[in-house]
Design an enzyme around this catalytic site. Structure first.
Site, PDB file in Angstrom:
ATOM      1  N   CYS A 116      11.705  42.217 -16.797  1.00  0.00           N
ATOM      2  CA  CYS A 116      11.805  42.897 -15.495  1.00  0.00           C
ATOM      3  C   CYS A 116      10.493  42.853 -14.723  1.00  0.00           C
ATOM      4  O   CYS A 116      10.468  43.054 -13.516  1.00  0.00           O
ATOM      5  CB  CYS A 116      12.246  44.340 -15.696  1.00  0.00           C
ATOM      6  SG  CYS A 116      13.905  44.422 -16.375  1.00  0.00           S
ATOM      7  N   HIS A 256      10.749  48.834  -9.550  1.00  0.00           N
ATOM      8  CA  HIS A 256      11.780  48.086 -10.284  1.00  0.00           C
ATOM      9  C   HIS A 256      13.039  48.962 -10.348  1.00  0.00           C
ATOM     10  O   HIS A 256      12.958  50.167 -10.573  1.00  0.00           O
ATOM     11  CB  HIS A 256      11.281  47.761 -11.693  1.00  0.00           C
ATOM     12  CG  HIS A 256      12.350  47.207 -12.581  1.00  0.00           C
ATOM     13  ND1 HIS A 256      13.145  46.148 -12.194  1.00  0.00           N
ATOM     14  CD2 HIS A 256      12.779  47.582 -13.820  1.00  0.00           C
ATOM     15  CE1 HIS A 256      14.014  45.894 -13.165  1.00  0.00           C
ATOM     16  NE2 HIS A 256      13.818  46.748 -14.152  1.00  0.00           N
ATOM     17  N   ASN A 286      20.575  46.349 -11.945  1.00  0.00           N
ATOM     18  CA  ASN A 286      19.270  45.849 -12.397  1.00  0.00           C
ATOM     19  C   ASN A 286      19.345  44.321 -12.504  1.00  0.00           C
ATOM     20  O   ASN A 286      19.963  43.789 -13.422  1.00  0.00           O
ATOM     21  CB  ASN A 286      18.959  46.480 -13.760  1.00  0.00           C
ATOM     22  CG  ASN A 286      17.604  46.043 -14.320  1.00  0.00           C
ATOM     23  OD1 ASN A 286      16.970  45.127 -13.791  1.00  0.00           O
ATOM     24  ND2 ASN A 286      17.188  46.684 -15.389  1.00  0.00           N
TER      25      ASN A 286
END
Ligand code: UT7
Length: 331
Positions: A116, A256, A286
């Protein structure tokens, strides 16, 4: 000598058309739309459908938009860095494939694997090539086709992830705009909590690894959650302190998009109200390395030259960090 900073001068993004809603997931695994939304903030995510399509195809769409907006040709590009954990192939790099597909014949490139945090690590790396004067035009992409490594029978992971790509162009700036500072961290002792068990050199693919579903994302959600809250909040506060920024100085936090509760905790630690926080987790979920450039893409029109922006990330590895930048243009 005038200091050169690396400024973002254009953004492109791409999310696939197919929308996988919470309601559809209710029919696939034992969950409810309410549970997903209240525990994560996600309402729907996009999935890349179609035989033979991979991460590079999403990168290409994002880059093509960026080139068009900036009015330049792929031949003008010096370097393409792709942050991804779902490369088209183990090798060659997705960057190589992307450069070929867009016709960036004068560019070289490589992938960065930081889950990520892939976009943030790539951004910090790409900026160095601009700051040293080695390159004039660097494209940094964050892209993942998470649906390629998600078990759609595992309710603890399939509700979270989606597919998407975002790309930024970095160019030299001598007026103080662009990337001012970054703090990056990596701690491999966290690998056990979020990883893909098989498919690498330690455990090559076999019938047994496929039967054991070891090619999918494995996550111990609560442990990752706790580490992410602390990691993202601390590093964001640290970069503010290091650059003598108060919450009043910050125009936007770009976090994020893993879980709305992690984002809220980070904003709270920074003393920011939610109007200053970029949020698109509700529509894309995500997208791993894609989340941060996709936020910039969605909010581009609201950004003003001189805005102080803090980017913040946390991902598998563990990898985490923050970037402070001054926005360089009005749309
Ligand atoms: O982007 C990279 C970094 N990744 C992250 O930052 C993700 C961090 N983790 C999370 O966002 C959260 O941990 C999850 C969203 C993955 C899970 O939420 P949680 O609030 O931590 O749930 P939990 O794992 O503590 O599970 C609570 C309960 C369990 O049931 P019991 O044992 O209490 O009966 C789970 O089995 O919720 C259950 N559960 C579900 N229930 C309905 C887990 N997933 C689901 C589901 N629907 N999809």
């Amino acid at each position: 000598m005038t200091k050169i900073t690396a400024a973002i001068t254009a953004i492109g993004g791409y999310v696939p058309d197919y929308v996988l809603s919470n309601q559809e997931l209710e029919k696939m695994v034992p969950t409810t739309a309410d549970w997903i939304e209240s525990r994560t903030g996600i309402k729907e995510r996009r999935i890349l459908k179609g035989e033979g399509l991979g991460t590079s195809d999403m990168c290409v769409k994002a880059i093509e938009e960026l080139l068009k907006k900036r009015g330049i040709s792929a031949l003008d590009i010096d370097l393409v860095i792709v942050g991804t954990v779902t490369p088209d192939h183990v090798f060659p790099s997705t960057s190589n494939i992307v450069c070929n597909k867009i016709g960036a014949k004068n560019a070289w490139g490589y992938d960065i694997s930081a889950a990520c945090s892939g976009f943030v690590f790539s951004l910090a790396t790409g900026a160095q090539f601009i700051e040293t004067g080695k390159c004039k035009k660097v494209i940094v992409v964050g892209a993942d086709k998470m649906s390629a490594i998600i078990d759609y029978q595992d309710r603890s992971t399939c509700i979270i992830f989606g597919d998407g790509a975002g790309a930024v162009l970095l160019e030299p700036n001598t007026e103080g705009f662009g990337i001012i500072d970054s703090i990056l961290h990596a701690d491999g002792s966290g690998a056990q909590y979020l990883h893909q068990k098989a498919g690498g050199s330690v455990k090559p693919p076999t019938h047994a690894t496929i039967d054991a579903k070891e090619h999918y994302v494995y996550q111990e959600g609560q442990t990752v959650f706790k580490q992410a809250v602390v990691g993202m909040a601390e590093v964001s506060a640290k970069i503010m302190e290091q650059n003598k920024l108060t919450s009043g100085d910050i125009a936007w936090l770009v976090p994020h998009q893993a879980n709305k509760r992690i984002i809220d905790a980070t904003a709270n630690r920074m003393g920011l109200t939610l109007e200053k926080v970029m949020l698109n987790i509700q529509k894309y979920g995500n997208t791993t390395a894609g989340t941060i450039p996709l936020c910039l893409w969605d909010y581009e029109k609201q950004l003003k030259k001189g805005d102080n922006i803090i980017i913040s990330t946390f991902g598998a590895g563990f990898t985490w960090g923050s970037v402070y930048l001054k926005w360089a243009y009005n749309s």
